[in-house]
Structure formats: structure tokens, C-alpha cells
Design an enzyme around this catalytic site. Structure first.
Site, PDB file in Angstrom:
ATOM      1  N   HIS A  87      42.517  46.550  46.954  1.00 54.35           N
ATOM      2  CA  HIS A  87      43.531  47.768  47.021  1.00 54.35           C
ATOM      3  C   HIS A  87      44.966  46.557  48.105  1.00 54.35           C
ATOM      4  CE1 HIS A  87      43.550  51.633  49.291  1.00 54.35           C
ATOM      5  NE2 HIS A  87      44.518  51.743  48.222  1.00 54.35           N
ATOM      6  N   LEU A  88      46.242  46.950  46.774  1.00 53.28           N
ATOM      7  CA  LEU A  88      47.978  46.806  47.155  1.00 53.28           C
ATOM      8  C   LEU A  88      47.251  46.904  48.728  1.00 53.28           C
ATOM      9  CD1 LEU A  88      50.223  45.113  46.723  1.00 53.28           C
ATOM     10  CD2 LEU A  88      51.044  47.564  46.084  1.00 53.28           C
ATOM     11  N   HIS A  89      48.118  45.648  49.571  1.00 55.61           N
ATOM     12  CA  HIS A  89      48.585  45.366  50.756  1.00 55.61           C
ATOM     13  C   HIS A  89      49.421  43.649  51.205  1.00 55.61           C
ATOM     14  CE1 HIS A  89      44.716  42.649  49.894  1.00 55.61           C
ATOM     15  NE2 HIS A  89      44.544  42.501  50.956  1.00 55.61           N
ATOM     16  N   LEU A  90      49.876  43.695  51.785  1.00 57.23           N
ATOM     17  CA  LEU A  90      50.162  42.357  52.584  1.00 57.23           C
ATOM     18  C   LEU A  90      49.635  42.512  53.623  1.00 57.23           C
ATOM     19  CD1 LEU A  90      52.460  44.111  50.638  1.00 57.23           C
ATOM     20  CD2 LEU A  90      53.706  42.052  51.649  1.00 57.23           C
TER      21      LEU A  90
END
Length: 388
Positions: free
Chosen positions: A219-222
Site C-alpha cells: 500500500h503506497l507509503h514512504l
């Protein structure tokens, strides 16, 4: 500057949860709104000769908001473990690895998801950031719509990493309800770059792990976190790979990486974001795992470990795909380790780890030389194509 040693003054209370747990859900998520003037391009440096002077440096408004809210969540028990001062050492040798003993993270962190492809689709049945508990989100990171030359920023949630590497460890998650897979997008990278520039701490860094590059949640994350130590990648020398000087090869670091650099806002920053995401898009489409690290750093070229931090470096490493955690290893190789920061899982490994052993583990995670050369040629061609 100890980012955690901030007081709960009146300007910060909006980022704190109400004392009663039952009120957390209705509390709402506060906004942290920033403008162009808060992006600190100049004047952020490591103190010369006396690291203790770091504590005397002033915090930015972003640092105060993040750290006061993060510390309160730690006091409220929202993390998987209580993170105290971590035992830290610089490994003897030419590289300058910063090793830290973090036993709890090795034991308590959530098991990685079953990931089999760098291009894997989002799966709503797996853990994702729409399933977190009330209180884990610190604030919305919102840019004022006055920044020139860029589109309106995406809605970015800044939330705690419940298994922190270091104090202030947060996740930057673009619009979780969109259910984006872990593939780097321009809006997410822009938020990461601007978070680094919003901090007055030279050791606030942001990073990205692709699927197959040890991302544990699809799940898109930085990641963003504070580390009060210089890292090898900040001042390592580099050589240009393309005629336009936009893509460089980083040398004399734990692992050779591709370096992108900018020292100014507006078109230069947007051009860097476009270049980086074009390259990471190519890597994802070709099933090549990668890790990315954003830090203040020296310009490309002939530099030294103590060079002044004149702009922002984005370092990209290509690597073998690795699915799952290798429990028997002293550490797992992802964005921190490639940059020279090594969280170690056990006291025994922390006491015996050498630079040679660390380099061997990192080397083992990289692509074989022939494949690495093919990828480098492809990325150089991609960058040159963009310049035409």
C-alpha cells in the site's frame, strides 16, 4: 537539536489526541499546512566538531508538530514497543556505517505480507493503511496552493510506524482510500522531498522500499525518520552518467547507487521528481526491485564525507528481489542499510558486526555485475531520451 525534547506548547496542541480514548475517533485529523517559504533549502548543516551542538539547533514548525504528536502516541502506548535510546556505534573502517541495536523491532514488527512480484496489485484483504487504529495518524500534510510550477499536492497522511526504527519514525501515505499499490508516484515523492526540506534537522531522511525490496505492506507509503548521525551517502563522490549531468553514479558508499540531485525549488525540483519516477516506473515494469533514499547532501562530483549539505540527494539502488525476512541474518538490506544506517536485531550480532561482514551482506543483495550493467545502460538511455 533533540527533536523529541519538545514541549507541548499552545501551537502544538492541535496535533495531540484528546486524553480520553473514546474521543479519538471523533477528534478528526488535523492539517499541517505549509507554504513555499517553509522549505529550507539553505543553512541546514551538521555542527562542526561537536555533535552535541545538534541539540541546541532550533526545530522547525514541522519538526515540532511531528515530534510532539509522535511522542504523545508513544506515551499513550500506540506503538508495538517503547523505543528508548538505542545503543549506537560507528563501525571501524572506510565506509562509516552507523549501527544501532534495535532488538524489539526484530521481534515485534508485523510479519511481511506474502509478496511475489514487484508489480503485485493491491489486495484489500491484506493489512493496509485503511485498517489502522484511530490515533495512529498524526496529521494531513497539505501544501498551500501557492507553490509555483506544480500541481496541487495530493492528500498525504503522516502516521506513526508502529514498529519504529528510530524516534520520529513515520509513514507518508498518499490518500489511503485510493488503495494504491507500492509503486512510487510523483505526488508521493514530492511529499517526501518536501518533508525533508520542511525539517530543520540535517538527519531527517525519507525513503522508499519497492515490493521485492523489502516493502512489507503493499500500500503506497514512504518512510521518514530522524537519525542524529551523518551517513556515507550524504557526501560520497559521484561521476556523471549522462551528457546532461542529471544521472550520476555514486561511489565509495556501501553499494553503488544512482544519484539525482537538486538545490532549488520550482522547475528543478519538478524535473527531478519526473526523472526519478520515470526510472522507478521502468524498474517496476521490468520486475526490478529497488530502494530509494532522500537526504540533504552535497552536490554531485568530487566531494568528501564532510562536504556541506547544499541541496537534496535522491539515491536509487537496484537489487535482487527478496521476498520475506531472512531471520538468520544480522540485518535485512533495505533503504536504511544501503544508505549506511544498520539496525541490528540481536546483541550478539551488534557486538560482533564488522564493516566487512556488513558489506558482504549488502553485496549479496545486489544484482550480479552483468545485469547491473544492463540496467545502468537502460537508465542512462532513458534519461538521455528525456533530455532530447
Amino acid at each position: 537539536m533533540d527533536p523529541m525534547a519538545v514541549s507541548h506548547d499552545l501551537n502544538e496542541t492541535s496535533y495531540l489526541l484528546p486524553p480520553n480514548k473514546d474521543d479519538w475517533e471523533e477528534h478528526g485529523i488535523p492539517d499541517f499546512v505549509y507554504g513555499q517559504k517553509e522549505l529550507k533549502w539553505e543553512g541546514i548543516q551538521w555542527p562542526r566538531n561537536a555533535p552535541s551542538l545538534l541539540d541546541a539547533l532550533p526545530l522547525s514548525r514541522f519538526d515540532s508538530a511531528l515530534c510532539s504528536a509522535w511522542r504523545q502516541r508513544m506515551e499513550l502506548g500506540l506503538f508495538r514497543y517503547c523505543l528508548g535510546e538505542l545503543q549506537t556505534q560507528t563501525l571501524p573502517g572506510a565506509v562509516g556505517f552507523v549501527a544501532q541495536l534495535n532488538v524489539e523491532r526484530g521481534v515485534q514488527r508485523r510479519c511481511p505480507q506474502n509478496i511475489r512480484s514487484v508489480r503485485q496489485a493491491f489486495d484489500p484483504e491484506q493489512f493496509n493503511f485503511n485498517k489502522i487504529r484511530p490515533g495512529e495518524v498524526l496529521f494531513h500534510l497539505r501544501r498551500e496552493p501557492d507553490l509555483p510550477g506544480v500541481l496541487q499536492q495530493e492528500d498525504i497522511l503522516v502516521m506513526i510506524n508502529v514498529s519504529p526504527l528510530e524516534r520520529g519514525h513515520v509513514l507518508l501515505v498518499p490518500e489511503p482510500a485510493r488503495c494504491l499499490p507500492q509503486r512510487l508516484l510523483p505526488g508521493a515523492l514530492r511529499a517526501g522531498l518536501e518533508a525533508v526540506l520542511l525539517s530543520a534537522h540535517p538527519g531527517f531522511r525519507v525513503g522508499f522500499n519497492s515490493l521485492g525490496g523489502l516493502a512489507s505492506v503493499n500500500h503506497l507509503h514512504l518512510h521518514g525518520y530522524y537519525l542524529a548521525h551523518r551517513l556515507p551517502v550524504e557526501g560520497a563522490p559521484s561521476e556523471p552518467l549522462d551528457p546532461g549531468g542529471h544521472l550520476h553514479l555514486l561511489q565509495d558508499v556501501p553499494a553503488p547507487g544512482f544519484l539525482f540531485y537538486t538545490s532549488g525549488p520550482g522547475p528543478d525540483l519538478e524535473a527531478l521528481i519526473s526523472r526519478v519516477c520515470r526510472v522507478t516506473g521502468y524498474l517496476t515494469d521490468h520486475e526490478i526491485a529497488h530502494n530509494l533514499f532522500v537526504t540533504r547532501g552535497a552536490p554531485p562530483g568530487k566531494t568528501s564525507p564532510t562536504s556541506a549539505l547544499m541541496g537534496v540527494r535522491v539515491i536509487l539502488w537496484v537489487r535482487k528481489s527478496s521476498f520475506g525476512i531472512k531471520e538468520q541474518e544480522a540485518f535485512n538490506v533495505a533503504l536504511c542499510e544501503l544508505a549506511g544506517h544498520i539496525p541490528v536485531k540481536t546483541s550478539q550480532d551488534f557486538g560482533s558486526l564488522t564493516e566487512a561482514a556488513a558489506l558482504a551482506l549488502i553485496q549479496d543483495s545486489l544484482l550480479p555485475p552483468a545485469q547491473a550493467a544492463e540496467v545502468q545502460a537502460a537508465l542512462v538511455a532513458l534519461t538521455a531520451q528525456e533530455e532530447q
